[in-house]
Design a protein around this motif. Structure first.
Motif, PDB file in Angstrom:
ATOM      1  N   ALA A  94      19.095  14.061   5.722  1.00 22.52           N
ATOM      2  CA  ALA A  94      18.455  15.002   4.798  1.00 22.52           C
ATOM      3  C   ALA A  94      17.729  16.123   5.530  1.00 22.52           C
ATOM      4  CB  ALA A  94      17.479  14.256   3.897  1.00 22.52           C
ATOM      5  N   GLY A  95      17.179  15.815   6.711  1.00 22.02           N
ATOM      6  CA  GLY A  95      16.305  16.784   7.347  1.00 22.02           C
ATOM      7  C   GLY A  95      16.951  17.574   8.472  1.00 22.02           C
ATOM      8  N   HIS A  96      18.225  17.347   8.702  1.00 24.46           N
ATOM      9  CA  HIS A  96      18.843  17.972   9.868  1.00 24.46           C
ATOM     10  C   HIS A  96      19.961  18.920   9.451  1.00 24.46           C
ATOM     11  CE1 HIS A  96      21.335  18.352  13.334  1.00 24.46           C
ATOM     12  NE2 HIS A  96      22.065  17.301  13.115  1.00 24.46           N
ATOM     13  N   LYS A  97      20.950  18.392   8.732  1.00 22.61           N
ATOM     14  CA  LYS A  97      22.095  19.228   8.337  1.00 22.61           C
ATOM     15  C   LYS A  97      21.651  20.340   7.384  1.00 22.61           C
ATOM     16  CE  LYS A  97      25.180  16.491  10.265  1.00 22.61           C
ATOM     17  NZ  LYS A  97      25.894  16.880  11.450  1.00 22.61           N
ATOM     18  N   THR A  98      20.718  20.016   6.501  1.00 22.92           N
ATOM     19  CA  THR A  98      20.253  20.974   5.504  1.00 22.92           C
ATOM     20  C   THR A  98      19.570  22.174   6.163  1.00 22.92           C
ATOM     21  OG1 THR A  98      18.292  19.616   5.382  1.00 22.92           O
ATOM     22  CG2 THR A  98      19.907  19.331   3.616  1.00 22.92           C
TER      23      THR A  98
END
Ligand code: HEM
Length: 453
Positions: free
Chosen positions: A262-266
């Motif tokens: 949730a916190g990286h690709k986005t």
């Protein structure tokens, strides 16, 4: 339809991406209106692009529109963490995340974010006057930042864990869209599944090692807590005397996987599209740079001066509107219900069509496909008639993204520090090919020319 649309790149300055990314939704909305049903193999999916109905879904308090579950490798990859939970299990995990990502904790994470951006920009010196591919750059940056806030002092091991998750992400990507036979799948595991299971075993061992080391430090008096990072807070939850509130090791691992995804690709997607848009729309690039010069000068960002960057905030919102990292959100109807005039049976999947809403000219005006950050001059709530339901990049209500302030902060810091140093133009090698595999991202990276100021 998808293959046909994806075979040719878009004009480099066109943001009319809805017909390209979701050609089936685009033509079916024209034919059947903003709510229609279709079959995805044996599953009925109800697509909802109507703002009033989306409001009904998000404000439903009976849990009728539950989180959709993923199957197979996808489940192994995205995890079984809070994003996919409901009820008590969700609440206990959400409480920990809310605590770690609330305003005060974000202030403490701020200097580390600045430090990571500074380190990235040092490596950019060798690209000055040349082309740089920023999607890969931002992938590393956001991985460093999220890994630091989840694993803190165990940052190096954390990075190794995230590297393993990256491998599982790739394996899931390879198996994505393959038609599965549930009976055969139970008997024969695919080579991808065997590989994913091997990595998952290794992951489990790595987590157990970190957890044991932290427990040991507390036992021997070297530390009086399990760490101020996210993992530390989850561990506190693991040792909770109240059995109901206790977080299991399995849950800790799944939650870390969730945060990786949730916190990286986005954030990588948001940063990449923001830079692309700034490089195309040089008038807004100048506006943003002037604002950074006025409030930051050549100094590094601080929590005080970064909050004054209004134009940068408007640019980020407009990027999220045109290129929302999640083009759809999924729900599953848990019991027979009514939605508007429709009777919906339990088990129906509901697809909230974020991209369709964000590009709808009836909602955003005839200029919906154009980059116009000025629509956010009075903030998100005043950008349209019903902006809270028309701007869905972070979801809405109880299940709204837990990391949205974290994401804004990270992206604002990175953009401000880049604008302090460089003028940006798009490289002639860039092809505009947005793709949506899990997350909406540039298909061939974003090649930018870096002109030092
Ligand atoms: C540009 C960046 C981001 C975007 C666009 C984004 C988008 C979203 C959206 C749309 C949801 C709601 C999903 C739904 O309703 O089904 C969500 C949930 C969530 N996001 Fe984000 N996110 C971003 C960054 C982050 C970051 C940085 C973190 C972690 C630090 C994070 C952690 C989460 C979690 C844990 C949830 C689940 C919340 C819950 O169900 O209670 N996200 N995100």
């Amino acid at each position: 339809m998808l293959m046909k649309c994806n075979s040719v790149p878009l004009d480099v300055s066109s943001h009319d991406i809805f017909p390209r990314l979701q050609p089936h939704f685009h033509s079916w909305i024209k034919l059947y209106g903003s709510t229609f049903l279709y079959w995805m193999s044996t599953k009925p999916q109800l697509v909802v692009a109507d703002v009033e109905l989306i409001k009904e879904i998000f404000t439903n308090k009976q849990g009728t529109f539950g989180k959709a579950k993923f199957e197979g490798i996808l489940k192994k990859f995205v995890g079984d963490g809070s994003v996919f939970q409901q009820g008590h299990k969700w609440l206990k995990l959400r409480k920990v995340a809310d605590h770690v990502f609330h305003a005060q904790s974000l202030k403490e994470m701020f200097p580390a974010m600045v430090e990571k951006v500074e380190a990235m920009l040092k490596t950019w010196k060798s690209y000055e006057g040349k082309e740089i591919e920023v999607y890969e750059e931002f992938k590393h940056l956001s991985l460093e930042i999220i890994s630091n806030s989840v694993f803190g002092s165990d940052h190096t091991t954390g990075k190794h864990i995230f590297d393993m998750l990256d491998k599982i992400a790739y394996i899931s990507f390879l198996s994505y869209g393959k038609i599965r036979n549930p009976i055969i799948d139970k008997i024969f595991r695919s080579s991808e599944e065997i590989e994913a299971d091997k990595i998952l075993d290794e992951l489990f061992e790595s987590f157990i090692r970190i957890i044991k080391q932290r427990e040991e430090k507390v036992k021997t008096g070297q530390s009086d807590n399990y760490g101020a990072d996210f993992l530390g807070s989850l561990l506190e939850g693991h040792l909770n005397a109240d059995e109901n509130a206790r977080i299991s090791i399995h849950e800790i691992i799944e939650e870390c996987k969730t945060f990786y995804f949730a916190g990286h690709k986005t954030v990588t997607s948001l940063l990449s599209w923001s830079l692309y848009l700034l490089a195309i729309h040089t008038d807004w690039q100048e506006k943003a740079r002037n604002e950074v010069a006025e409030f930051l000068g050549q100094e590094n960002p601080t929590t005080e001066n970064i909050s004054k960057l209004k134009a940068v905030g408007m640019i980020i919102n407009e990027t999220l509107r045109l290129y929302p990292p999640f083009p759809v959100l999924q729900r599953e109807v848990t019991r027979k219900t009514r939605l508007g005039k429709l009777n919906i049976p339990a088990g129906t999947e509901v697809i909230i069509a974020t991209l369709a809403v964000h590009h709808n000219s009836e909602v955003w005006g005839e200029d919906a496909h154009l980059f116009k950050p000025e629509r956010f001059a009075e903030g998100v709530s005043k950008a349209t008639r019903d902006s809270m339901m028309s701007f869905l990049s972070f979801g809405y209500g109880l299940r709204k993204c837990v990391g949205f302030n974290f994401a804004y902060m990270e992206v604002k810091i990175a953009l401000a520090m880049i604008l302090q140093r460089y003028r940006l133009t798009v490289s002639p090698n860039y092809t505009h090919s947005p793709v949506a595999i899990f997350v909406l991202r540039p298909g061939n990276g974003v090649q930018i020319m870096l002109h030092p100021l």
